[in-house]
Every structure is written in C-alpha cells, then in structure tokens.
Design a protein around this motif. Structure first.
Motif, PDB file in Angstrom:
ATOM      1  N   ASN A 132     -63.720   5.005  -7.153  1.00  0.00           N
ATOM      2  CA  ASN A 132     -62.638   5.854  -6.690  1.00  0.00           C
ATOM      3  C   ASN A 132     -62.283   5.591  -5.242  1.00  0.00           C
ATOM      4  O   ASN A 132     -61.180   5.877  -4.809  1.00  0.00           O
ATOM      5  CB  ASN A 132     -63.024   7.324  -6.874  1.00  0.00           C
ATOM      6  CG  ASN A 132     -63.086   7.713  -8.338  1.00  0.00           C
ATOM      7  OD1 ASN A 132     -62.136   7.533  -9.065  1.00  0.00           O
ATOM      8  ND2 ASN A 132     -64.225   8.223  -8.761  1.00  0.00           N
TER       9      ASN A 132
ATOM     10  N   TYR B 172     -49.360   9.037 -11.918  1.00  0.00           N
ATOM     11  CA  TYR B 172     -50.381   9.292 -10.887  1.00  0.00           C
ATOM     12  C   TYR B 172     -51.758   9.459 -11.516  1.00  0.00           C
ATOM     13  O   TYR B 172     -52.761   8.952 -10.981  1.00  0.00           O
ATOM     14  CB  TYR B 172     -49.987  10.538 -10.101  1.00  0.00           C
ATOM     15  CG  TYR B 172     -50.994  10.944  -9.060  1.00  0.00           C
ATOM     16  CD1 TYR B 172     -51.125  10.241  -7.869  1.00  0.00           C
ATOM     17  CD2 TYR B 172     -51.833  12.039  -9.267  1.00  0.00           C
ATOM     18  CE1 TYR B 172     -52.053  10.619  -6.909  1.00  0.00           C
ATOM     19  CE2 TYR B 172     -52.758  12.423  -8.323  1.00  0.00           C
ATOM     20  CZ  TYR B 172     -52.871  11.708  -7.149  1.00  0.00           C
ATOM     21  OH  TYR B 172     -53.794  12.076  -6.197  1.00  0.00           O
ATOM     22  N   ILE B 173     -51.825  10.123 -12.667  1.00  0.00           N
ATOM     23  CA  ILE B 173     -53.118  10.330 -13.319  1.00  0.00           C
ATOM     24  C   ILE B 173     -53.647   9.033 -13.917  1.00  0.00           C
ATOM     25  O   ILE B 173     -54.853   8.730 -13.826  1.00  0.00           O
ATOM     26  CB  ILE B 173     -52.977  11.413 -14.413  1.00  0.00           C
ATOM     27  CG1 ILE B 173     -52.673  12.767 -13.780  1.00  0.00           C
ATOM     28  CG2 ILE B 173     -54.241  11.509 -15.255  1.00  0.00           C
ATOM     29  CD1 ILE B 173     -52.398  13.861 -14.791  1.00  0.00           C
TER      30      ILE B 173
ATOM     31  N   GLY C  41     -62.272  10.935  -9.695  1.00  0.00           N
ATOM     32  CA  GLY C  41     -62.307  11.517  -8.362  1.00  0.00           C
ATOM     33  C   GLY C  41     -63.622  11.250  -7.660  1.00  0.00           C
ATOM     34  O   GLY C  41     -64.540  10.637  -8.214  1.00  0.00           O
TER      35      GLY C  41
ATOM     36  N   THR D 191     -59.036  13.904 -11.746  1.00  0.00           N
ATOM     37  CA  THR D 191     -57.598  14.117 -11.572  1.00  0.00           C
ATOM     38  C   THR D 191     -56.989  14.793 -12.792  1.00  0.00           C
ATOM     39  O   THR D 191     -56.081  15.618 -12.663  1.00  0.00           O
ATOM     40  CB  THR D 191     -56.904  12.772 -11.302  1.00  0.00           C
ATOM     41  OG1 THR D 191     -57.586  12.085 -10.250  1.00  0.00           O
ATOM     42  CG2 THR D 191     -55.458  12.984 -10.882  1.00  0.00           C
TER      43      THR D 191
ATOM     44  N   TYR E 166     -54.695  18.316 -12.950  1.00  0.00           N
ATOM     45  CA  TYR E 166     -53.265  18.265 -13.255  1.00  0.00           C
ATOM     46  C   TYR E 166     -52.917  18.605 -14.701  1.00  0.00           C
ATOM     47  O   TYR E 166     -51.735  18.643 -15.036  1.00  0.00           O
ATOM     48  CB  TYR E 166     -52.707  16.869 -12.927  1.00  0.00           C
ATOM     49  CG  TYR E 166     -52.460  16.668 -11.453  1.00  0.00           C
ATOM     50  CD1 TYR E 166     -51.274  17.082 -10.854  1.00  0.00           C
ATOM     51  CD2 TYR E 166     -53.427  16.069 -10.649  1.00  0.00           C
ATOM     52  CE1 TYR E 166     -51.055  16.899  -9.501  1.00  0.00           C
ATOM     53  CE2 TYR E 166     -53.217  15.887  -9.292  1.00  0.00           C
ATOM     54  CZ  TYR E 166     -52.034  16.308  -8.727  1.00  0.00           C
ATOM     55  OH  TYR E 166     -51.813  16.131  -7.391  1.00  0.00           O
TER      56      TYR E 166
END
Length: 604
Positions: free
Chosen positions: A12, A157-158, A164, A172, A176
């Motif tokens: 990450n 984005y995910i 993480g 993530t 979300y």
C-alpha cells in the motif's frame, strides 16, 4: 502474521492512485454548476418584478431551485435520505478537519471549514435538485449522468488502491461501500424517473398530480380526532407496548429520515476510523512491549524495574482487550439512541399538537422565533456530531468500567488472589449495605413513631403531621453528627451518578443533561426544541387542514366567478350577433336573448 502485515503495508505504500478524491471534489463543481444553471433556466419565476433594469432580459427564467423542503416534505423521503448518505465520506472528511486547501492561521480555521462545507454542499446539490425538480425528464437525465460520474470515479479509486495501511486488505472498500450503495440506489432511482417521465411524455401514462397541500396522513390524523373514541381498544402486543407502535397517521419528514441515514453511515465510518487508529496504536504498543521484554531479558529478570515493567505490560494487554470488546456495546448504544430519538420526536410532536407543553422546561414554552428558525438549520448537523462524539465518550467510559471490572474481579482470580478479592468485595458490600440499612431505618422510624395516624383508611400514606415531638427532637439531635459523615458519601455518589448519566446521555440531543434552570446552556437541546416548534407551526395537521379548507374555498369561489363571467360574456356576444343579423324592419328581441344556465346546473 507480522510478515503478512508488513507486506501489505509495503504494497500500500507503493500504491499511488491516479484519482485524487479531494481534487475530484473541486472539479465536480463544474458539472454541478452546469446542472444547477439548466434546472434554474427551466424553473420559472412566479412573481416577476416590473423594474427598468436588466432583469427583464431574463424574462421569467432562472428561478430559484431548492434541494429539498426541510420542513414539509413527506414524499421521496428515502430517496432524499439515500442522497444524504452519498455525502457521508465527505462529511467525515470535514469532521476530521481534513479540508486544508490553503495554509491559513489558526484563527481563520472556522472560515475554511465554512467554505469546505459549502463546497461539499454545492458538489452534491444536483442529487437533491434533480430529485425535487418538476421537470422530471430533464432532471432524471442530468441526475443519472452526475451520479454515474461519481459512481465511476469512486469505483476507479477503489480498484486502483483497494488496500490500506491500517486494516490491510480491502480497507478502501470498507470506507467507500456505503457511498457506492447510495450512488447505485440513486442511479436506479433516476433511471426509474426517466422511464416513468418518458412514458408520460409519450402519452402512455397520465401526468401525475401536483403535490397536495394536505398530505394523506395529515388528513387521516384530523379524521381520527373527529371520530368518537372506540369503546374497546385493540389489544397491543409486547413490542407495541414496550418498544414502538407504528402510527399510520404520522410520518417523519424528509429531514429526519435523511439525518438518521447519514448518522448511521457516519457512525459506521467513525467506528472504522477508530478501529484503524486502534490497530496503529496496538502495533506501536507491541513494538514498545518488545523493547520492554528485551530489557527484562538483558537484566535476567532481576532488575529493580522488572515488577513495574510487568505491571505496565499487563495494563497494556488488558487495555487493548477491553477497548476492543467495548466497541460493540458502545456502537449498539448509539444505534439505539438514533431509533429512540425518532420515537421521541413523534412523541413530542404529538404532545405539541395536543397543546401539551408540560414536558418542556418553562423557559422553552415561548422560544424565540429567530432562534427556532436557526435551530432547524443546525439540528441535522449537530445531531450527527453529537452521535459521533457521544460514541467516543461512551466508548471511553465503558472502557474505564471494563478496566475496573478486570482489576477488581478478573485479574485477582488470574493471580490466585480470589479469596482476598472475595473478602474485600464482601467487606465493601457489607459496609454499603449497613449504610443503606441505616438510611432505610431512619425512614421506618419516622413513619412508625413521628407521624400521626391516617385520617382515613383509603389514604395511601400518613399525613405530614408530627407526633411524639420530644422524641423527634432527640432523634434529630443524635443523628445530626452521623448525617454529616453520611452526607460526604451522598455528595460523592451524587457527583459519580451525574458524571455517569451525563456521559451516557451525551449523544441524546433530545434530552438535556443540565440541571433545572440551566437548560438554556445546553445548545443541542435548544436546537431540538426550536426544531420541534418550527415543525409544529408548519406541519400541524389541524392547522394545515384549516388552511387547505381556506385555499380550496378560495379556488372554488374564483372558479365560480370565472364561469359566471364566461357565461355573461357568451350571452353578450350571442345577443350582439343576433341583433346584427336581424333586419331593421323586424322588431328586435326583447330583454330575453341568450340566457345562461342557472348556477346550480353548472357541473363542478
């Protein structure tokens, strides 16, 4: 496990997403402003000012659009609530004060947060505006397109960085997925609006009626008031008696539904963030514990600090376990508060509708109108903040209680000190029992010897009239010195109970934690009362029904006058036409001519 976590964090650490959600928030203002301008162009202004300025160039276009009616909206409540839920991540971003676009001094932080709140509101304004717009076909297309943009960017984005640095895999996604679920619901909602409005546009379905001034549940409430009371009430179940009873004549406004949905999602995100911080602190404590173990090993467990280090290690292990265990009861407490606040809202509104204000402090019987208007704007945001901070405070208090239980009951048994623990517990229980017994004995003596007998057998208690006065004065004298010492314990118990109840009820904005006479200092409770009064004055079913009768009567009178004038105009026009076609030698028609039908025969 440690190596796996290290590999995950290293992965990450190298993950760099091409999507910056904060930067996308700024750029989302461009399509948001475009959608607002389109909807404002379609919205016509009802009252156009006749002035000699440039406003006449706009005609009656570019009317003011509203996201939703915060007072009297009872339709599409869950759609508005889901739209509020889509803003949860940005609300938590503001709550953590992560909005720092510029380097400014500390004293101007409030202005930056205000700008950040307005930016978040403007970026999500199209969701609400498209849901409430009268132009269903255009608004559904715009709302679907805007929701699709947010959904696609969030998915991208995910996908690029799903993991993480704290929770590891799929961190993530955990942050979300509520927003993704809300955006997916909005996509389906706008698609349904588009199909339905297209069928209406093509003439396959009838146009929906305008929003009624009097809602159905309000009319049913008034009808229920006018009916005679039933002789035999239906038997209620245990759930209806003890927990909640559904009322078909009452509906929560969209503001309350949206606040509750957003509070649930924000509470979930807050718990996830707190758990991430716990994981980080736990790893740091594990590193510190390893250093302590190395020190003990280097001293061959003979150092002077070895007992203290062992106690510190035990405290860290117990604290980590207690904090992790108390997450569930603290979260369940706040969740129950959200449901209970809704139940209290209905209960308080019904009491105000009935003219009952006795449940309110005296100073809130006639609140300020301006403060009440501001209160309804504050309530939703303050309710969410109270729930979040209340969860953290309740979690801390429950953790402290857990530490007390561990050190007073569990650890002595683990360290083979169970008998000593039971002995101390028995002595403490016996001491408290004796003190309480003496207090109860005083009440029994006062009841038996120092009060005159009942005047009637139907009386529940003896009258407040002294008997055996000499013995009573000696009783007071000798207990005076003992009650001084007893008052010290009563004072400490008062402080302890006040602290426990205050921290336990800190998230309850519908209940003040201040003493009698100081309720005005509780700003959250003041916002609750002001919000209740605004809803009471604007959504009272009896008042709305009365206004609906006046409006309906006014429309009927205007319709009657319009039909009457139309008949007179038609009569005058036909008479003139007949006269123009009659020869001059023939006598003209008398005063008869065309006669309009009587008013009673005109259909409604």
């Amino acid at each position: 496990m440690i190596s796996a976590n290290s590999r995950t964090r290293q992965l990450n650490g190298t993950c760099v997403s091409s999507v910056d959600m904060e930067l996308f928030l700024h750029y989302s203002l461009i399509p948001s402003l475009f959608i607002i301008l389109v909807l404002s162009f379609l919205q016509r202004r009802e009252h156009r000012k006749q002035r000699d300025d440039t406003s006449h160039l706009l005609g009656n276009r570019f009317g003011i659009i509203i996201p939703l009616d915060f007072v009297g909206t009872f339709s599409n409540r869950w759609s508005y609530g889901i739209a509020f839920g889509a803003t949860a991540n940005k609300v938590m971003f503001l709550f953590s004060e992560g909005y720092q676009p510029l380097h400014i001094p500390q004293w101007a932080q409030a202005f930056v947060l205000l700008i950040g709140g307005m930016e978040v509101g403007l970026s999500h304004f199209p969701f609400f505006a498209c849901l409430s717009s009268e132009f269903r076909l255009v608004s559904s297309i715009l709302g679907f397109s805007y929701s699709l943009i947010w959904f696609a960017v969030t998915i991208l984005y995910i996908i690029q960085c799903p993991h993480g640095q704290f929770l590891g895999k799929y961190e993530t996604v955990m942050f979300y997925w509520p927003s993704l679920l809300c955006l997916a619901f909005l996509l389906g909602r706008f698609l349904h609006m588009f199909v339905k409005s297209l069928r209406v546009h093509l003439g396959w379905e009838l146009q929906m009626e305008e929003k009624p001034f009097l809602e159905v549940h309000q009319a049913e409430h008034v009808k229920r008031l006018l009916r005679k009371a039933r002789l035999q009430e239906t038997k209620k179940s245990w759930f209806q008696t003890r927990v909640y009873e559904w009322d078909p004549c009452f509906q929560f406004p969209s503001r309350m539904i949206g606040t509750t949905v957003l509070a649930f999602i924000c509470l979930y995100l807050f718990i996830v963030i707190e758990f991430c911080m716990f994981m980080y602190v736990r790893d740091e404590l594990d590193v510190f514990e390893g250093e302590l173990e190395n020190y003990i090993a280097s001293m061959n467990q003979t150092g002077t600090l070895t007992p203290v280090i062992l106690q510190v290690k035990e405290l860290m292990n117990v604290s980590k376990g207690v904090w992790l265990v108390t997450i569930l009861p603290a979260s369940l407490t706040c969740v129950s508060y959200l449901f209970h606040i809704l139940a209290c809202y209905r209960k308080h509104m019904k009491r105000l509708w009935a003219g009952n204000k006795h449940f309110l402090p005296l100073k809130f019987h006639h609140p300020s109108s301006s403060k009440s208007v501001v209160a309804i704007a504050r309530y939703s945001g303050w309710q969410i903040a109270y729930i979040l901070w209340g969860y953290l405070i309740i979690h801390v208090v429950q953790s402290l209680c857990g530490l007390m239980i561990m050190y007073s009951l569990v650890l002595p048994v683990v360290h083979n000190q169970g008998l000593e623990m039971l002995q101390g517990l028995g002595i403490g229980t016996l001491t408290i029992s004796i003190v309480l017994g003496l207090m109860i004995l005083q009440v029994w003596i006062a009841t038996s010897f120092f009060l005159q007998p009942k005047m009637s057998t139907a009386d529940k208690q003896k009258p407040l009239a002294l008997n055996n006065r000499k013995a009573f004065h000696n009783f007071n004298y000798f207990l005076f010195f003992y009650n001084v010492l007893l008052g010290l314990g009563a004072c400490l118990s008062r402080l302890l109970i006040s602290c426990i109840l205050g921290t336990w009820l800190i998230a309850r904005i519908d209940r003040t934690i201040m003493q009698n006479g100081y309720e005005g200092a509780d700003m959250g409770f003041s916002a609750w009362i002001g919000m209740l009064y605004v809803d009471h004055y604007h959504t009272n079913p009896v008042l709305v029904s009365f206004c609906n009768i006046l409006i309906t009567g006014h429309r009927e009178r205007r319709l009657q006058q319009a039909i009457k004038y139309w008949c007179l105009n038609q009569s005058a026009g036909l008479s003139a036409l007949i006269l123009s076609q009659v020869p001059e030698s023939q006598p003209g028609p008398g005063h008869g001519g065309f006669c309009c039908r009587p008013w009673s025969t005109i259909p409604n």
